[in-house]
Design a protein around this motif. Sequence first.
Motif, PDB file in Angstrom:
ATOM      1  N   SER A 154       0.853  -1.191   0.000  1.00  0.00           N
ATOM      2  CA  SER A 154       0.000   0.000   0.000  1.00  0.00           C
ATOM      3  C   SER A 154       0.880   1.228   0.000  1.00  0.00           C
ATOM      4  N   LYS A 191       0.198   4.094   1.640  1.00  0.00           N
ATOM      5  CA  LYS A 191       0.227   4.635   2.990  1.00  0.00           C
ATOM      6  C   LYS A 191      -0.230   3.584   3.990  1.00  0.00           C
ATOM      7  N   VAL A 202      -4.504   1.407   5.908  1.00  0.00           N
ATOM      8  CA  VAL A 202      -5.554   1.039   4.955  1.00  0.00           C
ATOM      9  C   VAL A 202      -6.004  -0.411   5.135  1.00  0.00           C
ATOM     10  N   VAL A 241      -6.047   0.014  -1.405  1.00  0.00           N
ATOM     11  CA  VAL A 241      -6.428   1.424  -1.259  1.00  0.00           C
ATOM     12  C   VAL A 241      -7.718   1.509  -0.454  1.00  0.00           C
ATOM     13  N   SER A 250      -4.608   7.981   0.386  1.00  0.00           N
ATOM     14  CA  SER A 250      -4.433   6.567   0.054  1.00  0.00           C
ATOM     15  C   SER A 250      -4.285   6.391  -1.447  1.00  0.00           C
TER      16      SER A 250
END
Length: 297
Positions: free
Chosen positions: A25, A27, A30, A158, A164
């Motif tokens: 990912s 960030k 998530v 996401v 994100s």
Amino acid sequence: MPLPADSNASSHTTRAPVRVIAVASGKGGVGKTSVSVNLAMSLVHAGQRTLLLDTDLGLANVDVMLGLSPQFTLADVFAGRCELRDTLLEGPRGLWVVPAASGKRHMTELLPQQHIGLVHAFCELDLPIDVMVVDNAAGIADSVLTFCQAAQDVIVVVCDEPASVTDAYALIKVLSRERGVNRVQVLANQVANANEGRQLFEKLERVSSRFLDVTLHYLGAIPRDEWLRRAIQRQEAVVEAFPGSPSALAFREIARRARQWQSPQGPRGHVEFFMERLITQSANEPGHHDPLRSAVA
């Protein structure tokens, strides 16, 4: 820890190529690790012999999410205190887990060649498995890029937050331009409904198709689900704790789609997990000569 009884079975059984799926990912926050754990457990439920590898080297929590207590982690491997096989934990229903360390800052500062060394170490892990799920750290660190490059398939998770989607695009861009990853599966997590998940994908796909030489595929969506939160509190996969819940049903569907992906046919010429098995598979094809085999031998 003893390996499964059939780990010394014939080379036809134990040396077959392993499909490796990397989960990443842009960030944190998530639900990437939850996706990794539940995808791995869903594959086990479907009869796939599965290994779950935690490569969030500094903030690992796969073992916590499954209620496991490791004696050794990847930190011990890099420190020379044990071999990779010594880290193996047996989880629910025979799921195999290789845990990483949490709170070990030096693990986030490993050199690129050490990441590659870990990938190569899996050549010697003679487990009879069909698939390995790799839970990566969030972001675009070298470890993430290497472990995604070394897999056959990459899932980017996401959720419905602008950061994100932006960070997912950044990850996909770096994977494509620096590591040659040209195909990515996108999974929308914690969505209110199916339309929200599809819209998240389309937003990411629009900008990627315009600026990147990469193909995105929509893998599906996992709904926002109170049962998933309860399963996390119980340190269980939701597909185990609440198999009839909306999120568990969604994870099983994701695993069904993943099982339809083509198995690796041979090495692609760069760093890869279980390279020796890929070379053996390729060399055993009738009339095939692989120069990599003699180079590695």
